[in-house]
Scaffold this motif. Structure first.
Motif, PDB file in Angstrom:
ATOM      1  N   ILE A  59       0.871  -1.186   0.000  1.00 57.83           N
ATOM      2  CA  ILE A  59       0.000   0.000   0.000  1.00 57.83           C
ATOM      3  C   ILE A  59       0.901   1.227   0.000  1.00 57.83           C
ATOM      4  O   ILE A  59       1.863   1.292   0.780  1.00 57.83           O
ATOM      5  CB  ILE A  59      -0.897   0.021   1.258  1.00 57.83           C
ATOM      6  CG1 ILE A  59      -1.844  -1.179   1.247  1.00 57.83           C
ATOM      7  CG2 ILE A  59      -1.673   1.325   1.354  1.00 57.83           C
ATOM      8  CD1 ILE A  59      -2.548  -1.413   2.570  1.00 57.83           C
ATOM      9  N   THR A  60       0.620   2.153  -0.888  1.00 62.83           N
ATOM     10  CA  THR A  60       1.347   3.419  -0.825  1.00 62.83           C
ATOM     11  C   THR A  60       0.386   4.480  -0.317  1.00 62.83           C
ATOM     12  O   THR A  60      -0.824   4.395  -0.531  1.00 62.83           O
ATOM     13  CB  THR A  60       1.888   3.858  -2.192  1.00 62.83           C
ATOM     14  OG1 THR A  60       0.795   4.037  -3.070  1.00 62.83           O
ATOM     15  CG2 THR A  60       2.856   2.850  -2.746  1.00 62.83           C
ATOM     16  N   TYR A  61       0.942   5.453   0.362  1.00 66.64           N
ATOM     17  CA  TYR A  61       0.071   6.516   0.837  1.00 66.64           C
ATOM     18  C   TYR A  61       0.788   7.861   0.758  1.00 66.64           C
ATOM     19  O   TYR A  61       1.924   7.998   1.158  1.00 66.64           O
ATOM     20  CB  TYR A  61      -0.422   6.250   2.264  1.00 66.64           C
ATOM     21  CG  TYR A  61       0.668   6.171   3.305  1.00 66.64           C
ATOM     22  CD1 TYR A  61       1.393   4.996   3.500  1.00 66.64           C
ATOM     23  CD2 TYR A  61       0.958   7.258   4.107  1.00 66.64           C
ATOM     24  CE1 TYR A  61       2.370   4.921   4.459  1.00 66.64           C
ATOM     25  CE2 TYR A  61       1.931   7.188   5.077  1.00 66.64           C
ATOM     26  CZ  TYR A  61       2.646   6.020   5.254  1.00 66.64           C
ATOM     27  OH  TYR A  61       3.624   5.948   6.209  1.00 66.64           O
ATOM     28  N   SER A  64      -3.489  10.289  -0.520  1.00 66.59           N
ATOM     29  CA  SER A  64      -4.455   9.240  -0.202  1.00 66.59           C
ATOM     30  C   SER A  64      -3.742   7.903  -0.297  1.00 66.59           C
ATOM     31  O   SER A  64      -2.642   7.812  -0.839  1.00 66.59           O
ATOM     32  CB  SER A  64      -5.625   9.284  -1.197  1.00 66.59           C
ATOM     33  OG  SER A  64      -5.127   9.085  -2.501  1.00 66.59           O
ATOM     34  N   ALA A  65      -4.389   6.879   0.242  1.00 65.01           N
ATOM     35  CA  ALA A  65      -3.769   5.560   0.250  1.00 65.01           C
ATOM     36  C   ALA A  65      -4.292   4.745  -0.921  1.00 65.01           C
ATOM     37  O   ALA A  65      -5.457   4.869  -1.307  1.00 65.01           O
ATOM     38  CB  ALA A  65      -4.088   4.847   1.557  1.00 65.01           C
ATOM     39  N   SER A  66      -3.401   3.930  -1.499  1.00 70.24           N
ATOM     40  CA  SER A  66      -3.875   3.065  -2.591  1.00 70.24           C
ATOM     41  C   SER A  66      -3.153   1.733  -2.534  1.00 70.24           C
ATOM     42  O   SER A  66      -1.990   1.649  -2.136  1.00 70.24           O
ATOM     43  CB  SER A  66      -3.654   3.745  -3.943  1.00 70.24           C
ATOM     44  OG  SER A  66      -2.296   4.008  -4.115  1.00 70.24           O
ATOM     45  N   LEU A  67      -3.883   0.709  -2.944  1.00 69.90           N
ATOM     46  CA  LEU A  67      -3.352  -0.650  -2.905  1.00 69.90           C
ATOM     47  C   LEU A  67      -2.679  -0.945  -4.237  1.00 69.90           C
ATOM     48  O   LEU A  67      -3.284  -0.774  -5.298  1.00 69.90           O
ATOM     49  CB  LEU A  67      -4.499  -1.631  -2.647  1.00 69.90           C
ATOM     50  CG  LEU A  67      -4.144  -3.103  -2.614  1.00 69.90           C
ATOM     51  CD1 LEU A  67      -3.206  -3.419  -1.470  1.00 69.90           C
ATOM     52  CD2 LEU A  67      -5.418  -3.940  -2.504  1.00 69.90           C
ATOM     53  N   LEU A  68      -1.434  -1.388  -4.194  1.00 72.14           N
ATOM     54  CA  LEU A  68      -0.705  -1.668  -5.438  1.00 72.14           C
ATOM     55  C   LEU A  68      -0.954  -3.082  -5.917  1.00 72.14           C
ATOM     56  O   LEU A  68      -1.090  -3.346  -7.102  1.00 72.14           O
ATOM     57  CB  LEU A  68       0.799  -1.491  -5.214  1.00 72.14           C
ATOM     58  CG  LEU A  68       1.351  -0.078  -5.123  1.00 72.14           C
ATOM     59  CD1 LEU A  68       2.874  -0.128  -5.124  1.00 72.14           C
ATOM     60  CD2 LEU A  68       0.890   0.759  -6.294  1.00 72.14           C
ATOM     61  N   ALA A 128      -4.080   4.493   4.974  1.00 68.73           N
ATOM     62  CA  ALA A 128      -3.311   3.285   4.671  1.00 68.73           C
ATOM     63  C   ALA A 128      -3.561   2.208   5.723  1.00 68.73           C
ATOM     64  O   ALA A 128      -3.701   1.021   5.398  1.00 68.73           O
ATOM     65  CB  ALA A 128      -1.826   3.635   4.616  1.00 68.73           C
ATOM     66  N   LEU A 186      -6.935   0.677   5.142  1.00 67.07           N
ATOM     67  CA  LEU A 186      -6.865  -0.242   4.012  1.00 67.07           C
ATOM     68  C   LEU A 186      -6.210  -1.555   4.445  1.00 67.07           C
ATOM     69  O   LEU A 186      -6.664  -2.652   4.069  1.00 67.07           O
ATOM     70  CB  LEU A 186      -6.062   0.419   2.890  1.00 67.07           C
ATOM     71  CG  LEU A 186      -6.177  -0.151   1.492  1.00 67.07           C
ATOM     72  CD1 LEU A 186      -7.617  -0.344   1.073  1.00 67.07           C
ATOM     73  CD2 LEU A 186      -5.471   0.776   0.506  1.00 67.07           C
TER      74      LEU A 186
END
Lengths: 682, 297
Positions: free
Chosen positions: A138-140, A143-147, A177, A180
C-alpha cells in the motif's frame, strides 16, 4: 526511551548526601604523640604532602558522596523503558508493506531521497520473506492506494510493483493506509511494515484508534524509519503581494525545520520572467521552527498572474517553491475618450482625470486622450483601460468597446450632459449593467450640496486601499444629479459598488468574461457633483485603473489550492467546456459539476482554467502542504503503540543492580582511601 | 657552644660513677674487640725518628726496606721509627635534645665519644672533649691532655651529660676550629640534624688548621626510615614543634627527602676533607672503631 523510578519516595532521603560532607569535615583526630629527632626531614617533606592530601581529600569526598548517591539511586529502583518489537517479520503469515510517498519522503541524504531508500529496502524485505507468506503493498501520500491485487503470495510481483511507485508531493494519509491494511487483513493478525520518515505534526497521533484496533486483532505496526540522522529543511511558508495602488512588495516568510541556522538564497520569479534574489538568514529550529521574513520590491511595472518564490535548499527540494497571485503592477495604458472638452478646468473631465492618474506629470499610467472618433485604436490592444467621459454617441465605438471588454479590458463609463440614455442603451446594451433611464436631480443642480455617498465596503477589492484610512472621504462626495438605471438584480456579474446615502446607485460594475465595465452615474467634472475635488478622487481613479488594468487575462479569478486536495472553480456564465491546464501545460483531469469545475492538483504550480484559446477566467496557485515541510521527527509509531499495549511493546531494564554494584564499589574505594588518608598537616 | 646547662648531678653520684665504669668497660671492650694488631697507630708515619732494624716479614711495607743494608749484606731488613710528634684529638659530642628522642641514640653517642677518647689515650695522645648543648656537664670544654686522670675527668663528664637544648652546630664548629691545634684530629659525634648550609661553611676554620675531621652521624634506624603503621603526631624535643604524619603514606617521599639530605651532608663534609661514618643506635662499635682507625693513614 523513558527513565523512571519504581520507588521515587526514596529519593527524599537525598538529604543523607550531606552525611559524607559532614563526615569529611570532621576529620580523624590523631591521639598518639612521639618524640622524633628527624623533624628537619619532615619539615622538608611537608609541602609536598599537603598537595597530595588535598587531592586525596577531594577524591575521598567524591567517592563518599557517589557511594551514598548510588545506593540511594538503587533503593529508588530506577529503570529505563523503551519501545521495542521483534525484528523478525513473517511470523503471522501476512505482511503488509505500507510505503510513505508523501512530500516529506523527498528528504535527501547523500543526494538520495528517503523515498528511494525506503522503496529499495521494502522491495528487499518482500523478496526475503518466507515462501507462503501473503503480502500486499500500500502506498500513501495524499491518499492511500493498494498496489497489489489483494494479498498475494507472489513476492516478486509485489516487489516489482513497489519499485515502480513514484514519489508524490502530497500529504501523509497514514490513517487511510492503516484502514486499508485492516480491511485487507479481514480481522486476522498480520505484520504491517510502515516505511516512513515519521515526521510531520499530528500524523501518528491521528492514528491512535487505528493502532488500537490493529493491536486488538493481534497485528503489529512495525515502523521502518528512513530519514537523515539530522533532518533539515528550509521552506517558504507564505508569499503574498503587498496591496498598493501602484507597485508594492512581496512579503515572504521562511521556516527552518533543521537545528542549524541557515542562509538561503531566495528568489521571486514574476510571471513576466523577472527574477529578484535575496539571501535570507533563517535561525535554526527549537521547539518551534526557525522563522524569517523578507520583502521583495516588485518593479513599478509587472505583469499579473501566478508568481513563485523559490529557496535554494537541497534537503527537501520538493517544497522549495511557493506559488502566489500577483496582480498587474504598474502603469496601464489608459485611453480617455473625451466627449466634452471643457471651456475651463472645472468643466473638463480630462483635466481631473489626468491629474488623478499622473499627479506629478510623469510616471503612472500612460494616458492617451482622444476624441470619440479616435477611440478605434482600442482595437489594437495597446490599452487596458478606457474611460468614456461624457461621450455623446458611443454608437460608432460600440463594437470596438464590446470586443475590448470581452478580451479583458476595463471600461469606465462616466455620465454628463452629453449622455443620451437611448443611444447608450442601443450601442452598449451588452456592456451596461442595466439600461440607463434618465438623469435624476437629487437637489437643485445650480445649488450646492446634495446627498453624500454612503461609505463603501472596504472588503471589496476596489476599496481595500481605503481600509486603513480615507474611507470617510466618500462621505464628503456630494452629488446633485445622477443618471438612473433600470432596476437590476445584484448577482455574481452585476454589483453596486457605491451608492448615495439615499440608496441611489453611483458606481455599478458588470463583469463580462474577463473584462469589467464600471458605470459612474455622475460626472468626472464638477457639473453634477464635487467628486473631482475630494480627497478620495485621485486614489479612486488610480485604483480603478490598477484593477481594471490587469493584463488582458489578469482579471481572472484567483484561487488557492493544495496538492492532493480538491479544488472547485466556480464557472462564470458562458464558460462551458472549461478545461484545467496544469503547470506543465497539459490538461488536468477535471469534473464539471453544477457548482463549477472540480479537479485535484497532484503537483504544485500555476493552474489555468479557461475555455479553448480564451484567456483564463481563473488561475489557481497550488502549493504543497505546509505540514509536509516540517521534517522534525514526530511521535514514534512504536511509542504510540507501546502506550496502548505496553506489555507487548515495551522493554524494561532495571538499573538498581548496576547502581548497587557501583555504590558498593565506591564505598569500598572510599573506605580504602580513608584508611590511607593523610592526616591534617602532613 | 650553647645550651650547656649547670651540673645538677654531683661527680660522685653513684649513678654517674656506674656510668663511668660502664663507659670504661664498653670502651675497652670495643678497642680490644678489634683483632689484635689489625689497627694502626693514630700517629702519622713520616713524622717519626729511627728506632732499630728488624728482619723483613711478609706484609711489611717495601718503603721501610733498607736498600743499603740489602746491597751490602744481601739481607732483607726493615727500619723501625718512633713518632716524633704527638697527635692531639678533640671529641665534639652533640648532646642536643633531639639526640635524646630515642634513648639508645644518645647512649651510643656517649659510648662512642668515650671509646674514641680511650683509643687516643691508649695511643698516648692528648685528648679533649667539647659537649654541645645538653645539661649536667662541665660548662667549659676539656682541652686535649694526656694521663689517666684527665681521661677519668673526661669519662665523668660524658657519664653525667643529659640531652637537652639545641646544638647550633655552625657556631660550635667555628669555635672548635679556632681552638684546635694544627694537624690535630677532631671527631664530631652528632645526628647532624641541622641544615648543612648552616654549618658546612664553618668547617673552613678546621681546614685552615689542617685538622683531620671525622664525622660520626648517630641515628636511629626507625626514625630515618619513618617506621610505624598508624598516623602519629611527631614532636621535636628541641623545638617542641609537632607534625602529624601517616608513616605509610608519607614514607616513600620521606625516604627521598632523607637520601637527598644525606647527599647534602656528604657534600658539605667532603668539601672540607671530612669523612662521615654512620652509627646506628644500638649497634656494635667495633666496626665503627675499625673504620675510624683505618681512615687514619
Amino acid at each position: 526511551m523513558s527513565f523512571l523510578f519504581a520507588a521515587p519516595a526514596v529519593l527524599g532521603l537525598a538529604l543523607l548526601l550531606a552525611g559524607p560532607v559532614l563526615a569529611h569535615l570532621h576529620r580523624r583526630q590523631i591521639r598518639e604523640r612521639r618524640a622524633f629527632g628527624a623533624l628537619l626531614l619532615l619539615q622538608r617533606l611537608q609541602k609536598r604532602l599537603q598537595r597530595r592530601r588535598l587531592l586525596s581529600d577531594r577524591l575521598l569526598l567524591a567517592l563518599r558522596v557517589a557511594a551514598l548517591a548510588l545506593l540511594l539511586l538503587a533503593a529508588a529502583r530506577p529503570e529505563v523503558r523503551w519501545p521495542e518489537v521483534s525484528s523478525s517479520v513473517g511470523g503471522t503469515g501476512r505482511v503488509l508493506v505500507l510505503l510513505d510517498a508523501s512530500l516529506s519522503m523527498d528528504q535527501r541524504k547523500d543526494g538520495e531521497s528517503a523515498f528511494n531508500r525506503a522503496r529499495k529496502d521494502a522491495a528487499t524485505q518482500l523478496r526475503n520473506l518466507p515462501e507462503g507468506t501473503r503480502v500486499a503493498v500500500i502506498t500513501y501520500g495524499s491518499s492511500a492506494s493498494l498496489l497489489t491485487p489483494e494479498l498475494t503470495e507472489d513476492h516478486e510481483l509485489a516487489a516489482t510493483l513497489l519499485e515502480e511507485v513514484a514519489p508524490g508531493a502530497g500529504g501523509t494519509d497514514l490513517r487511510g493506509a492503516l484502514l486499508l491494511a485492516r480491511t485487507l487483513l479481514e480481522g486476522k493478525p498480520g505484520e504491517i511494515l510502515v516505511y516512513t520518515d515519521e515526521s510531520g505534526p499530528g500524523v501518528v497521533e491521528a492514528c491512535a484508534q487505528d493502532f488500537e484496533r490493529l493491536l486488538a486483532l493481534g497485528s503489529t505496526v512495525l515502523p521502518r524509519v528512513v530519514r537523515p540522522d539530522v533532518p533539515g529543511n528550509v521552506a517558504v511558508v507564505s508569499a503574498a503581494y503587498g496591496d498598493g495602488i501602484e507597485g508594492g512588495t512581496v512579503a515572504v516568510a521562511l521556516a527552518n525545520y533543521g537545528p542549524d541556522a541557515r542562509e538561503v538564497p531566495t528568489s521571486v520569479f514574476l510571471p513576466d520572467g523577472t527574477r529578484i534574489t535575496s539571501f535570507v538568514q533563517v535561525p535554526g529550529a527549537g521547539e518551534l521552527p526557525g522563522a524569517a521574513e523578507t520583502r521583495f520590491t516588485v518593479p513599478r511595472q509587472a505583469e499579473g498572474g501566478v508568481a513563485r518564490v523559490e529557496v535554494d535548499d537541497t534537503d527537501l527540494p520538493l517544497d522549495n517553491t511557493r506559488w502566489f497571485h500577483l496582480p498587474r503592477v504598474g502603469a496601464s495604458r489608459v485611453m480617455v475618450v473625451d466627449g466634452d472638452p471643457g471651456s475651463s478646468p472645472t468643466r473638463s473631465e480630462v483635466y481631473f482625470l489626468e491629474r488623478a492618474l499622473a499627479p506629478w506629470g510623469t510616471g503612472g499610467p500612460v494616458v492617451d486622450v482622444v476624441a470619440p472618433a479616435g477611440a478605434g485604436v482600442l482595437a489594437e490592444g495597446a490599452h487596458r483601460v478606457a474611460w468614456l467621459a461624457n461621450v455623446a454617441d458611443p454608437g460608432p465605438l460600440g463594437a470596438t468597446l464590446v470586443d475590448f471588454v470581452r478580451r479583458g479590458g476595463g471600461l469606465v463609463v462616466a455620465m454628463g450632459e452629453n449622455v443620451s440614455a437611448e443611444r447608450y442603451n442601443t450601442a452598449l446594451a451588452s456592456l451596461l449593467p442595466s439600461p440607463l433611464r434618465r438623469p435624476r436631480d437629487l437637489v437643485d443642480l445650480d445649488g450646492a450640496g446634495g446627498p453624500p455617498l454612503a461609505l463603501p465596503d472596504p472588503t471589496v477589492d476596489l476599496f481595500r486601499v481605503f481600509a486603513r484610512a480615507g474611507r470617510e472621504g466618500f462621505a464628503e462626495v456630494h452629488t446633485r444629479r445622477l443618471m438612473t438605471l433600470e432596476p437590476y438584480a445584484e448577482s455574481a456579474e452585476v454589483a453596486t459598488l457605491l451608492r448615495t446615502e439615499d440608496g441611489v446607485p453611483a458606481l455599478v460594475e458588470r463583469r463580462i468574461g474577463n473584462g469589467r465595465v464600471l458605470v459612474w452615474t455622475g460626472t468626472l467634472d464638477l457639473g453634477w457633483g464635487n467628486l473631482p475635488l475630494q480627497s478620495v478622487f485621485a486614489p479612486l481613479v488610480q485604483r480603478v485603473t490598477a484593477l481594471l488594468g490587469g493584463d488582458l487575462g489578469g482579471n481572472a479569478a484567483t484561487l488557492e489550492g493544495t496538492v492532493g486536495e480538491d479544488l472547485l472553480v466556480p464557472l462564470p456564465g458562458g464558460a462551458a467546456g472549461a478545461e484545467v491546464t496544469g503547470p506543465d501545460g497539459r490538461i488536468v483531469a477535471s469534473i464539471r459539476t453544477t457548482e463549477g469545475v472540480r479537479f485535484t492538483p497532484e503537483v504544485p504550480g500555476a493552474y489555468a482554467i479557461q475555455v479553448g484559446a480564451e484567456p483564463p477566467f481563473a488561475r489557481a496557485a497550488v502549493n504543497t502542504r505546509l505540514a509536509e515541510s516540517d521534517v522534525r521527527p514526530g511521535t514514534s509509531i512504536l511509542a504510540a503503540q507501546a502506550e496502548l499495549a505496553p506489555e507487548r511493546l515495551t522493554r524494561h531494564y532495571a538499573l538498581a543492580p548496576l547502581a548497587l554494584a557501583l555504590g558498593a564499589l565506591a564505598l569500598v574505594a572510599a573506605g580504602g582511601l580513608a584508611m590511607r588518608a593523610l592526616p591534617e598537616s602532613a | 657552644m650553647s645550651g650547656a646547662g649547670a651540673n645538677p648531678v654531683g661527680p660522685w653520684d653513684p649513678e654517674v660513677l656506674e656510668r663511668v665504669r660502664a663507659l670504661h668497660l664498653h670502651a675497652r671492650e670495643a678497642v680490644w674487640g678489634l683483632q689484635h694488631g689489625a689497627h694502626r697507630s693514630l700517629r702519622a708515619g713520616h713524622e717519626v725518628e729511627f728506632l732499630d732494624y728488624k728482619p723483613y716479614d711478609r706484609g711489611d711495607s717495601l718503603r721501610d726496606l733498607d736498600w743499603r743494608v740489602l746491597g751490602r749484606t744481601d739481607r732483607l731488613v726493615v727500619r723501625r721509627y718512633r713518632a716524633e710528634q704527638e697527635l692531639a684529638a678533640t671529641i665534639v659530642l652533640d648532646a642536643s635534645a633531639d639526640l635524646g628522642s630515642v634513648p639508645a641514640k644518645f647512649e651510643i653517642a656517649v659510648r662512642l665519644a668515650a671509646t674514641l677518647a680511650f683509643v687516643v689515650h691508649l695511643d698516648g695522645g692528648p685528648v679533649g672533649l667539647t659537649i654541645l648543648a645538653g645539661e649536667a656537664h662541665p660548662p667549659a670544654p676539656l682541652p686535649p691532655r694526656r694521663g689517666r686522670g684527665h681521661l677519668a675527668r673526661l669519662f665523668l663528664a660524658l657519664a653525667a651529660v643529659r640531652p637537652a637544648g639545641r646544638a647550633e652546630l655552625g657556631p660550635a664548629l667555628r669555635e672548635v676550629g679556632a681552638r684546635a691545634r694544627s694537624r690535630s684530629l677532631v671527631a664530631v659525634v652528632s645526628d647532624f640534624m641541622e641544615d648543612p648550609a648552616a654549618w658546612g661553611p664553618e668547617l673552613a676554620a678546621l681546614v685552615r688548621q689542617r685538622v683531620d675531621l671525622r664525622a660520626f652521624q648517630v641515628y636511629d634506624r626507625d626514625e630515618l626510615e619513618l617506621a610505624g603503621a598508624e598516623p602519629v603526631r611527631l614532636r621535636s624535643p628541641e623545638t617542641d614543634e609537632e607534625l602529624p604524619v601517616d608513616p605509610v603514606a608519607a614514607r616513600p617521599a620521606f625516604l627521598e627527602v632523607r637520601d637527598r639530605w644525606l647527599a647534602e651532608l656528604d657534600r658539605a663534609l667532603s668539601t672540607h676533607r671530612g669523612l662521615r661514618t654512620p652509627v646506628a643506635a644500638g649497634s656494635d662499635l667495633a666496626p665503627v672503631l675499625a673504620r675510624f682507625l683505618a681512615g687514619v693513614t
